[in-house]
Design an enzyme around this catalytic site. Structure first.
Site, mmCIF file in Angstrom:
data_model
loop_
_atom_site.group_PDB
_atom_site.id
_atom_site.type_symbol
_atom_site.label_atom_id
_atom_site.label_comp_id
_atom_site.label_asym_id
_atom_site.label_seq_id
_atom_site.Cartn_x
_atom_site.Cartn_y
_atom_site.Cartn_z
ATOM 1 N N ARG A 43 0.828 -1.225 0.000
ATOM 2 C CA ARG A 43 0.000 0.000 0.000
ATOM 3 C C ARG A 43 0.853 1.262 0.000
ATOM 4 O O ARG A 43 0.443 2.294 -0.531
ATOM 5 C CB ARG A 43 -0.950 -0.026 1.207
ATOM 6 N N ILE A 69 -7.234 7.666 -0.885
ATOM 7 C CA ILE A 69 -7.102 6.214 -0.984
ATOM 8 C C ILE A 69 -7.993 5.717 0.149
ATOM 9 O O ILE A 69 -7.864 6.167 1.291
ATOM 10 C CB ILE A 69 -5.628 5.765 -0.846
ATOM 11 N N SER A 70 -8.933 4.824 -0.151
ATOM 12 C CA SER A 70 -9.906 4.409 0.862
ATOM 13 C C SER A 70 -9.227 3.734 2.050
ATOM 14 O O SER A 70 -8.128 3.187 1.928
ATOM 15 C CB SER A 70 -10.924 3.434 0.265
ATOM 16 N N GLN A 71 -9.921 3.758 3.189
ATOM 17 C CA GLN A 71 -9.456 3.053 4.390
ATOM 18 C C GLN A 71 -9.316 1.561 4.062
ATOM 19 O O GLN A 71 -10.194 0.999 3.400
ATOM 20 C CB GLN A 71 -10.508 3.257 5.480
#
Ligand code: SAH
Length: 222
Positions: A43, A69-71
């Site tokens: 990530r 950027i999503s959780q």
């Protein structure tokens, strides 16, 4: 010397990534295929280097163009709801950083992803290529889907929609799953629409999330 430091950093990231997977398990993610992909995909490569020390926190982080950027938990939950098998044809709306697309590639899906911002499209294309993830990307309005490659086994919308986009339902394969957050601009319920027949759709609703807005023909206007 520099290389040694680099290896040391990678080791730290690997440890943190393992801890993130444990955290996702403790928060209820069970699908082994999803957890394995999270254990693999770096990530920290999908965000600005100034933020890479926070890459394995379970939180959304800023990317360019005011997007996020999503959780990780959100990505994991959406992916689990999509029930992805290796070889599935999957469409993502909202490529953003490219991280969700990488997770789907790591699970063996054939991935198509659409992003409306050119700069995010360019960045995600470069990083996915650099890491060896083969996704087909397009810059444009994803609310109308990508008819050239339809139908899809699964479709995921990674931005908050005012309604379920009809065009996306129409591009589902029989038994295909559409996972989309629907609500107002401050919060959305996660929906899963499963297509059982030409005009036979089942709708399930899950918990509340907060996404950046889906902007386009079947989304919010600018
Ligand atoms: N899946 C992404 C999440 C990015 S946030 C990730 O893993 O990083 C959602 C993204 O959806 C933003 O980049 C936003 O620009 C994009 N977006 C919003 N509306 C869109 C639309 N109609 N078509 C394509 N992308 C859209």
């Amino acid at each position: 010397m520099w290389n040694q430091k680099k290896t040391q950093n990678e080791r730290i990231f690997n440890k943190r990534r393992e801890a993130l997977v444990d955290e996702l398990v403790s928060k209820g993610i069970q699908d082994e295929r999803v957890l394995k992909a999270f254990a693999e995909v770096p990530r920290h490569k999908f965000i600005d280097t100034a933020l890479s020390h926070r890459a394995y926190e379970d939180s959304a982080l800023p990317i360019e163009m005011g997007q996020t950027i999503s959780q990780p938990f959100t990505v994991a939950k959406q992916t689990e709801l999509m029930d992805v098998e290796p070889g599935d044809k999957v469409l993502e709306i909202g490529t953003g950083s490219g991280y969700q697309a990488a997770i789907l590639c790591a699970m063996g899906a054939k991935v198509y992803s659409i992003e409306r911002h050119q700069i995010l499209y360019d960045r995600s294309r470069d990083i996915l290529k650099q890491l060896g993830y083969r996704a087909e990307l397009k810059c444009g309005d994803g609310t109308v889907g990508w008819s050239a490659y339809a139908p899809y086994d699964a479709i995921v919308v990674t931005a908050g929609a005012p309604v379920v986009p009809e065009a996306l339902k129409a591009q589902l394969e029989i038994n295909g799953r559409l996972v989309v957050p629907v609500g107002d601009e401050s919060k959305q319920a996660m929906y899963r629409i499963t297509r059982h027949g030409d005009d036979d759709f089942e709708e399930e609703r899950f918990s509340i999330f907060k996404f950046v807005p889906l902007i386009g023909k079947e989304g919010w206007s600018k």
